[in-house]
Design a protein around this motif. Sequence first.
Motif, short mmCIF file in Angstrom:
data_model
loop_
_atom_site.label_atom_id
_atom_site.label_comp_id
_atom_site.label_asym_id
_atom_site.label_seq_id
_atom_site.Cartn_x
_atom_site.Cartn_y
_atom_site.Cartn_z
N GLN A 82 0.93 -1.23 -0.07
CA GLN A 82 0.06 0.08 -0.05
C GLN A 82 0.80 1.14 0.00
O GLN A 82 2.01 1.16 0.46
CB GLN A 82 -1.00 -0.03 1.13
CG GLN A 82 -1.69 -1.42 1.30
CD GLN A 82 -2.70 -1.40 -0.06
OE1 GLN A 82 -3.43 -0.39 -0.38
NE2 GLN A 82 -2.60 -2.45 -0.50
N ALA A 83 0.41 2.17 -0.62
CA ALA A 83 1.10 3.53 -0.83
C ALA A 83 1.09 4.33 0.62
O ALA A 83 0.27 4.72 1.15
CB ALA A 83 0.45 4.48 -1.82
N GLN A 109 1.13 3.85 -5.54
CA GLN A 109 1.10 2.45 -5.98
C GLN A 109 1.07 2.41 -7.28
O GLN A 109 0.17 3.08 -7.99
CB GLN A 109 -0.03 2.02 -5.03
CG GLN A 109 -0.50 0.38 -5.36
CD GLN A 109 -1.69 -0.32 -4.77
OE1 GLN A 109 -2.67 0.11 -5.67
NE2 GLN A 109 -1.69 -0.97 -3.72
N VAL A 110 1.85 1.38 -7.79
CA VAL A 110 1.73 1.32 -9.28
C VAL A 110 1.48 0.02 -9.83
O VAL A 110 1.96 -0.89 -9.10
CB VAL A 110 3.41 1.61 -9.75
CG1 VAL A 110 3.42 1.40 -11.22
CG2 VAL A 110 3.86 3.13 -9.61
N ARG A 111 0.72 -0.19 -10.51
CA ARG A 111 0.41 -1.47 -11.28
C ARG A 111 1.36 -1.59 -12.16
O ARG A 111 1.38 -0.84 -13.35
CB ARG A 111 -1.11 -1.43 -11.84
CG ARG A 111 -1.43 -2.80 -12.70
CD ARG A 111 -2.90 -2.47 -13.28
NE ARG A 111 -3.85 -2.28 -12.45
CZ ARG A 111 -4.83 -3.17 -11.89
NH1 ARG A 111 -4.41 -4.49 -12.29
NH2 ARG A 111 -5.77 -2.95 -11.15
N VAL A 112 2.35 -2.67 -12.10
CA VAL A 112 3.54 -2.73 -13.13
C VAL A 112 2.92 -3.33 -14.32
O VAL A 112 2.28 -4.28 -14.12
CB VAL A 112 4.61 -3.72 -12.07
CG1 VAL A 112 5.82 -3.60 -13.05
CG2 VAL A 112 4.90 -2.86 -11.00
N SER A 124 12.61 4.02 -10.72
CA SER A 124 13.32 2.89 -10.32
C SER A 124 13.17 2.88 -8.89
O SER A 124 13.12 3.91 -8.16
CB SER A 124 14.75 3.26 -10.83
OG SER A 124 15.80 2.08 -10.62
N VAL A 125 13.27 1.56 -8.16
CA VAL A 125 13.18 1.63 -6.82
C VAL A 125 14.46 1.47 -6.03
O VAL A 125 15.36 1.12 -6.75
CB VAL A 125 12.33 0.38 -6.25
CG1 VAL A 125 10.89 0.52 -6.86
CG2 VAL A 125 12.80 -0.99 -6.69
N PRO A 127 8.13 6.10 -3.72
CA PRO A 127 8.15 7.39 -3.35
C PRO A 127 8.10 8.03 -4.69
O PRO A 127 8.80 7.82 -5.73
CB PRO A 127 9.42 7.58 -2.76
CG PRO A 127 9.99 6.34 -2.20
CD PRO A 127 9.51 5.28 -3.14
N THR A 128 7.61 9.34 -4.74
CA THR A 128 7.35 10.08 -5.88
C THR A 128 8.52 10.66 -6.36
O THR A 128 8.80 10.98 -7.80
CB THR A 128 6.40 11.14 -5.76
OG1 THR A 128 6.71 11.90 -4.59
CG2 THR A 128 4.91 10.65 -5.65
#
Length: 316
Positions: A24-25, A31-34, A90-91, A107-108
């Motif tokens: 969850q964001a 939250q991104v749907r990859v 990129s995470v 994070p944005t």
Amino acid sequence: MQAVIYDRFGDDSVLALRETTVPQAAPGEVQVRVRMAGLNPVDFKLRSGILRMLGRPKRPAITGKDFAGEISALGAGVQGYAVGQRVFGSVDPLGGRGTCSQFLAVPTKLIAPTPDALSDEVAASLPVASGTALQSLVDVAGLRAGQSVLISGASGAVGASAVQIARWIGAQVTGVCGTANIDYVCALGAQRVIDYKRGDWLQPGQHFDVVFDAAAAASFAQARPMLTTEGIYINTMPRAALYWAALLARASSRQRCVPFMLKTDTALLARLARLAAESVIVPHIHEIVDLARVASAQRRMQEGKVHGKVCVRVDA
């Protein structure tokens, strides 16, 4: 959701496609749907434990660092983005939240909008590989038109981006690659190509303003004779010896040695998106696999059998 997870360091056999909780964001995150993940050597280096000196991913860890998809939820305080918007980024994999998963929370500051002109696979190919090339040549080396640059690993994802960026700048480009990839590197824009399988690329017979060791195949001591008096050597695989060499170079000459560490943020991603939309950077997509084939894809990458980028199509 499904994700490719590892619980311990090891070879590709430690990776498994498993069910896990949808993240969850948090405040300041989305939250991104990859839709697409991009694989990089850093993924298998972290998984195998080679990069323990730089940090150990929190485990169980999801493999993967780069991604493209669309926003599925906004965390508290997020502004400037909307649900359904296409983004890429990129995470930080040390947190254990990788991109080979159906959803991720990020994070944005680590995302940017995906231009309409870019496909998800192109966007997912940019952050690490092209970001390393752009930041190294432009931000660190300050490469200028008319200068000379030698790029090792010129047919790899980082090296190929570097050749394209250097030619866009107007530099004189010499690429280093194997016999089978000479035509490819020439097509990218290199004016000269050295076949490392037929000779010693560390003795090219000329001096360079920048030696960009994208393959991390040399040391500063080996590259130093090829540098101009104010030349810079950049290595993409930081290790202790390089930091000592950097101190020695700074104390004894006008040459520089830089152990490179990528610093990803929205501004860098936006620059990459613009260059890709303008076809300055055109990633070569070697193949697109599904989540079940991530382990075998990483194995082929580790064995040096991949020419370009491997992307992972994620069906959420």
